[in-house]
Design a protein around this motif. Structure first.
Motif, mmCIF file in Angstrom:
data_model
loop_
_atom_site.group_PDB
_atom_site.id
_atom_site.type_symbol
_atom_site.label_atom_id
_atom_site.label_comp_id
_atom_site.label_asym_id
_atom_site.label_seq_id
_atom_site.Cartn_x
_atom_site.Cartn_y
_atom_site.Cartn_z
ATOM 1 N N PRO A 107 0.844 -1.204 0.000
ATOM 2 C CA PRO A 107 0.000 0.000 0.000
ATOM 3 C C PRO A 107 0.875 1.249 0.000
ATOM 4 N N PRO A 108 0.429 2.279 -0.653
ATOM 5 C CA PRO A 108 1.250 3.493 -0.715
ATOM 6 C C PRO A 108 1.424 4.109 0.664
ATOM 7 N N LYS A 109 2.557 4.745 0.832
ATOM 8 C CA LYS A 109 2.844 5.418 2.104
ATOM 9 C C LYS A 109 1.945 6.638 2.252
ATOM 10 N N ALA A 110 1.797 7.066 3.492
ATOM 11 C CA ALA A 110 0.926 8.209 3.765
ATOM 12 C C ALA A 110 1.432 9.466 3.074
ATOM 13 N N SER A 111 2.749 9.626 3.026
ATOM 14 C CA SER A 111 3.294 10.827 2.381
ATOM 15 C C SER A 111 3.023 10.822 0.888
ATOM 16 N N ALA A 112 3.014 9.611 0.271
ATOM 17 C CA ALA A 112 2.727 9.529 -1.156
ATOM 18 C C ALA A 112 1.253 9.810 -1.419
ATOM 19 N N MET A 113 0.397 9.454 -0.473
ATOM 20 C CA MET A 113 -1.032 9.686 -0.650
ATOM 21 C C MET A 113 -1.376 11.171 -0.553
ATOM 22 N N LYS A 114 -0.500 11.937 0.055
ATOM 23 C CA LYS A 114 -0.784 13.353 0.236
ATOM 24 C C LYS A 114 -0.323 14.204 -0.939
ATOM 25 N N SER A 115 0.396 13.610 -1.868
ATOM 26 C CA SER A 115 0.903 14.415 -2.979
ATOM 27 C C SER A 115 -0.251 14.796 -3.908
ATOM 28 N N GLN A 134 -0.259 14.646 -7.066
ATOM 29 C CA GLN A 134 -0.354 13.640 -8.123
ATOM 30 C C GLN A 134 -1.241 12.476 -7.675
ATOM 31 N N ALA A 135 -1.052 12.008 -6.436
ATOM 32 C CA ALA A 135 -1.848 10.898 -5.927
ATOM 33 C C ALA A 135 -3.318 11.304 -5.762
ATOM 34 N N ILE A 136 -3.543 12.533 -5.350
ATOM 35 C CA ILE A 136 -4.917 13.016 -5.186
ATOM 36 C C ILE A 136 -5.621 13.080 -6.543
ATOM 37 N N VAL A 177 -12.562 7.804 -6.713
ATOM 38 C CA VAL A 177 -12.483 7.574 -5.271
ATOM 39 C C VAL A 177 -12.812 8.880 -4.558
ATOM 40 N N ALA A 178 -13.517 8.764 -3.452
ATOM 41 C CA ALA A 178 -13.842 9.963 -2.669
ATOM 42 C C ALA A 178 -12.568 10.483 -2.016
ATOM 43 N N VAL A 179 -12.318 11.755 -2.190
ATOM 44 C CA VAL A 179 -11.102 12.367 -1.656
ATOM 45 C C VAL A 179 -11.516 13.401 -0.613
ATOM 46 N N ASP A 180 -10.950 13.259 0.559
ATOM 47 C CA ASP A 180 -11.231 14.197 1.646
ATOM 48 C C ASP A 180 -9.965 15.008 1.893
ATOM 49 N N THR A 181 -10.042 16.307 1.734
ATOM 50 C CA THR A 181 -8.872 17.148 1.980
ATOM 51 C C THR A 181 -9.144 18.052 3.163
ATOM 52 N N GLN A 182 -8.100 18.286 3.937
ATOM 53 C CA GLN A 182 -8.200 19.163 5.096
ATOM 54 C C GLN A 182 -7.009 20.099 5.082
ATOM 55 N N SER A 183 -7.247 21.326 5.455
ATOM 56 C CA SER A 183 -6.125 22.236 5.615
ATOM 57 C C SER A 183 -6.036 22.586 7.088
ATOM 58 N N LYS A 184 -4.853 22.450 7.633
ATOM 59 C CA LYS A 184 -4.660 22.686 9.055
ATOM 60 C C LYS A 184 -4.223 24.128 9.262
ATOM 61 N N TRP A 185 -4.859 24.773 10.214
ATOM 62 C CA TRP A 185 -4.538 26.159 10.515
ATOM 63 C C TRP A 185 -3.349 26.205 11.451
#
Length: 146
Positions: A14-22, A24-26, A34-42
């Motif tokens: 399975p892809p690493k978490a850091s690769a899933m956050k790129s 390109q992966a999104i 696939v449902a993509v959930d994005t969050q921006s942290k303040w």
């Protein structure tokens, strides 16, 4: 005789978490539906320990009426005496209280802006009371009677 076919299944890791956050992966996940959930942290990746409570914009425009509150020279002398009685340099005291040497320098010279957290750490390190009516007297450890 029957021929047996060997089937090898190649399992992908399975892809690493850091690769899933790129990005390109999104985008690839979006193309597959696939449902993509994005969050921006303040305030992420910042080291904010000290919170300013005063209106800094007003204080930046210092005038005769509105100035930064400064540490008294009396407090600076007490810090200096306590530090010298222990045989520490300003840098050593700063290391012990996890502050920059410039902070200790400013406090001793009466230029520092008072921060009760920093003053409390200096009190504990040098063993002298810096606040209240017993200024300059040794700090009594908690749990012991006077």
């Amino acid at each position: 005789m029957a021929d047996w076919e060997t089937v090898t299944i190649l399992r992908k890791k399975p892809p690493k978490a850091s690769a899933m956050k790129s990005e390109q992966a999104i985008n690839a996940a979006r193309r597959q539906g696939v449902a993509v959930d994005t969050q921006s942290k303040w305030g992420a990746a910042t080291n904010k320990q000290h919170v300013t409570t005063k209106n800094t914009a007003k204080l930046d425009r210092e005038t005769e009426e509105l100035k930064h509150e400064k540490v008294s020279l009396d407090l600076g002398r007490l810090i200096q005496q306590g530090r010298q009685s222990r045989g520490w340099s300003q840098k050593e005291l700063a290391t012990k209280v996890n502050e920059k040497p410039q902070v200790i320098n400013d406090y001793e010279a009466g230029r520092g802006i008072p921060n009760q957290v920093v003053i409390g750490k200096i009190e504990k390190a040098i063993g002298l009371k810096l606040r209240g009516k017993d200024r300059g007297k040794p700090v009594v450890p908690p749990g012991t009677k006077k």
